[in-house]
Design a protein around this motif. Structure first.
Motif, PDB file in Angstrom:
ATOM      1  N   UNK A 196       4.058 -12.764  -2.568  1.00 21.11           N
ATOM      2  CA  UNK A 196       3.456 -12.383  -1.312  1.00 21.11           C
ATOM      3  C   UNK A 196       3.565 -10.859  -1.153  1.00 21.11           C
ATOM      4  N   UNK A 197       2.455 -10.200  -0.954  1.00 16.56           N
ATOM      5  CA  UNK A 197       2.441  -8.761  -0.745  1.00 16.56           C
ATOM      6  C   UNK A 197       2.504  -8.501   0.764  1.00 16.56           C
ATOM      7  N   UNK A 198       3.392  -7.628   1.176  1.00 11.21           N
ATOM      8  CA  UNK A 198       3.486  -7.310   2.594  1.00 11.21           C
ATOM      9  C   UNK A 198       3.620  -5.810   2.771  1.00 11.21           C
ATOM     10  N   UNK A 199       3.322  -5.373   3.996  1.00 11.05           N
ATOM     11  CA  UNK A 199       3.292  -3.951   4.295  1.00 11.05           C
ATOM     12  C   UNK A 199       4.461  -3.585   5.206  1.00 11.05           C
ATOM     13  N   UNK A 200       5.144  -2.503   4.826  1.00  9.87           N
ATOM     14  CA  UNK A 200       6.254  -1.973   5.605  1.00  9.87           C
ATOM     15  C   UNK A 200       5.862  -0.586   6.090  1.00  9.87           C
ATOM     16  N   UNK A 201       6.173  -0.304   7.339  1.00  6.70           N
ATOM     17  CA  UNK A 201       5.949   1.018   7.900  1.00  6.70           C
ATOM     18  C   UNK A 201       7.307   1.636   8.199  1.00  6.70           C
ATOM     19  N   UNK A 202       7.503   2.865   7.738  1.00  5.69           N
ATOM     20  CA  UNK A 202       8.728   3.615   8.000  1.00  5.69           C
ATOM     21  C   UNK A 202       8.372   4.824   8.854  1.00  5.69           C
ATOM     22  N   UNK A 203       9.004   4.935  10.015  1.00  4.10           N
ATOM     23  CA  UNK A 203       8.808   6.087  10.891  1.00  4.10           C
ATOM     24  C   UNK A 203      10.098   6.905  10.875  1.00  4.10           C
ATOM     25  N   UNK A 204      10.055   8.051  10.189  1.00  2.17           N
ATOM     26  CA  UNK A 204      11.243   8.886  10.034  1.00  2.17           C
ATOM     27  C   UNK A 204      10.794  10.306   9.725  1.00  2.17           C
ATOM     28  N   UNK A 205      11.364  11.273  10.421  1.00  2.00           N
ATOM     29  CA  UNK A 205      10.966  12.665  10.212  1.00  2.00           C
ATOM     30  C   UNK A 205      11.731  13.337   9.080  1.00  2.00           C
ATOM     31  N   UNK A 206      12.755  12.706   8.540  1.00  2.00           N
ATOM     32  CA  UNK A 206      13.557  13.294   7.468  1.00  2.00           C
ATOM     33  C   UNK A 206      12.943  12.933   6.113  1.00  2.00           C
ATOM     34  N   UNK A 207      12.420  13.944   5.423  1.00  2.00           N
ATOM     35  CA  UNK A 207      11.748  13.704   4.132  1.00  2.00           C
ATOM     36  C   UNK A 207      12.675  13.083   3.099  1.00  2.00           C
ATOM     37  N   UNK A 208      13.936  13.519   3.065  1.00  2.00           N
ATOM     38  CA  UNK A 208      14.894  12.948   2.106  1.00  2.00           C
ATOM     39  C   UNK A 208      15.142  11.476   2.391  1.00  2.00           C
TER      40      UNK A 208
ATOM     41  N   UNK B 279      -4.727   0.890  13.364  1.00  2.00           N
ATOM     42  CA  UNK B 279      -4.623  -0.163  12.355  1.00  2.00           C
ATOM     43  C   UNK B 279      -4.390  -1.529  12.983  1.00  2.00           C
ATOM     44  N   UNK B 280      -5.035  -1.777  14.099  1.00  2.00           N
ATOM     45  CA  UNK B 280      -4.832  -3.034  14.820  1.00  2.00           C
ATOM     46  C   UNK B 280      -5.143  -4.266  13.970  1.00  2.00           C
ATOM     47  N   UNK B 281      -6.097  -4.154  13.079  1.00  2.00           N
ATOM     48  CA  UNK B 281      -6.480  -5.297  12.251  1.00  2.00           C
ATOM     49  C   UNK B 281      -5.618  -5.425  11.002  1.00  2.00           C
ATOM     50  N   UNK B 282      -4.770  -4.417  10.765  1.00  2.00           N
ATOM     51  CA  UNK B 282      -3.928  -4.443   9.564  1.00  2.00           C
ATOM     52  C   UNK B 282      -2.546  -3.879   9.896  1.00  2.00           C
ATOM     53  N   UNK B 283      -1.890  -4.458  10.907  1.00  2.00           N
ATOM     54  CA  UNK B 283      -0.557  -3.997  11.288  1.00  2.00           C
ATOM     55  C   UNK B 283       0.441  -4.365  10.191  1.00  2.00           C
ATOM     56  N   UNK B 284       1.474  -3.551  10.018  1.00  2.00           N
ATOM     57  CA  UNK B 284       2.496  -3.881   9.019  1.00  2.00           C
ATOM     58  C   UNK B 284       3.269  -5.132   9.425  1.00  2.00           C
ATOM     59  N   UNK B 285       3.939  -5.736   8.455  1.00  2.00           N
ATOM     60  CA  UNK B 285       4.754  -6.918   8.747  1.00  2.00           C
ATOM     61  C   UNK B 285       6.079  -6.527   9.395  1.00  2.00           C
ATOM     62  N   UNK B 286       6.495  -5.267   9.207  1.00  2.00           N
ATOM     63  CA  UNK B 286       7.730  -4.792   9.823  1.00  2.00           C
ATOM     64  C   UNK B 286       7.725  -3.278   9.902  1.00  2.00           C
ATOM     65  N   UNK B 287       8.466  -2.768  10.885  1.00  2.00           N
ATOM     66  CA  UNK B 287       8.577  -1.333  11.113  1.00  2.00           C
ATOM     67  C   UNK B 287      10.049  -0.937  11.082  1.00  2.00           C
ATOM     68  N   UNK B 288      10.393  -0.001  10.213  1.00  2.00           N
ATOM     69  CA  UNK B 288      11.715   0.614  10.208  1.00  2.00           C
ATOM     70  C   UNK B 288      11.572   1.910  10.996  1.00  2.00           C
ATOM     71  N   UNK B 289      12.334   2.035  12.078  1.00  2.00           N
ATOM     72  CA  UNK B 289      12.130   3.089  13.061  1.00  2.00           C
ATOM     73  C   UNK B 289      13.380   3.941  13.257  1.00  2.00           C
ATOM     74  N   UNK B 290      13.266   5.228  12.916  1.00  2.00           N
ATOM     75  CA  UNK B 290      14.339   6.184  13.174  1.00  2.00           C
ATOM     76  C   UNK B 290      14.357   6.494  14.667  1.00  2.00           C
ATOM     77  N   UNK B 291      15.546   6.738  15.210  1.00  2.00           N
ATOM     78  CA  UNK B 291      15.653   7.037  16.638  1.00  2.00           C
ATOM     79  C   UNK B 291      15.340   8.487  16.966  1.00  2.00           C
ATOM     80  N   UNK B 292      15.832   9.398  16.155  1.00  2.00           N
ATOM     81  CA  UNK B 292      15.727  10.826  16.462  1.00  2.00           C
ATOM     82  C   UNK B 292      14.555  11.453  15.732  1.00  2.00           C
TER      83      UNK B 292
END
Length: 145
Positions: free
Chosen positions: A1-13, A47-60
């Motif tokens: 099963x292929x799934x999409x993950x979204x990572x929201x983080x401002x730290x490039x490393x 991307x309403x028609x193709x939302x990720x299956x999960x979001x990893x979200x940085x706080x800062x």
């Protein structure tokens, strides 16, 4: 099963380590990244028609914090079912309690060790896929390496 993950983080490393850990796990997953809260919310709207299956979200993050984004996501009928995993360096229990109350599914404290990073990413993905997007209990909320 292929799934999409979204990572929201401002730290490039942190984004690079997350990508490398995910690649080493050999999962059939596609990772997309955004670098601030405004970019995150625009990505979701566009991307309403193709939302990720999960979001990893940085706080800062700049422009809009992860906590602000979580609140907007969980108040928006189009996004509120998106599993949000907080991915942060903070270990403040009060903040964790607040985020749990806001509807975050899990909380990961960014591990310094690469093998621990792989472990918590794998465990979190497995939990999200097993629970079919049901939120965690407060006792299960913080995922440790």
């Amino acid at each position: 099963m292929d799934f999409q993950i979204l990572l929201a983080d401002d730290d490039e490393d942190d984004c690079m380590f997350f990508r490398e850990a995910l690649e080493e796990l050999s999962l059939c997953a596609t990772l997309k990244t955004v670098n601030n809260g405004v970019e995150l919310m625009n990505f979701l709207e566009n991307n309403l028609l193709n939302l990720p299956q999960m979001l990893f979200l940085d706080l800062n993050m700049p422009r809009k914090s992860g906590a602000e984004c979580l609140s907007e996501i969980k108040q928006n009928v189009k996004f509120k079912h998106l599993p949000v995993i907080i991915y942060s360096t903070s270990s403040n229990i009060d903040v964790m309690d607040q985020l749990y109350g806001e509807g975050a599914h899990y909380y990961i404290r960014k591990p310094a060790d690469f093998s621990n990073l792989k472990s918590v990413i794998r465990r979190t993905i497995d939990l999200i896929l097993q629970k079919d997007v049901l939120p965690s209990t407060r006792e299960e909320f913080v995922i440790q390496p």
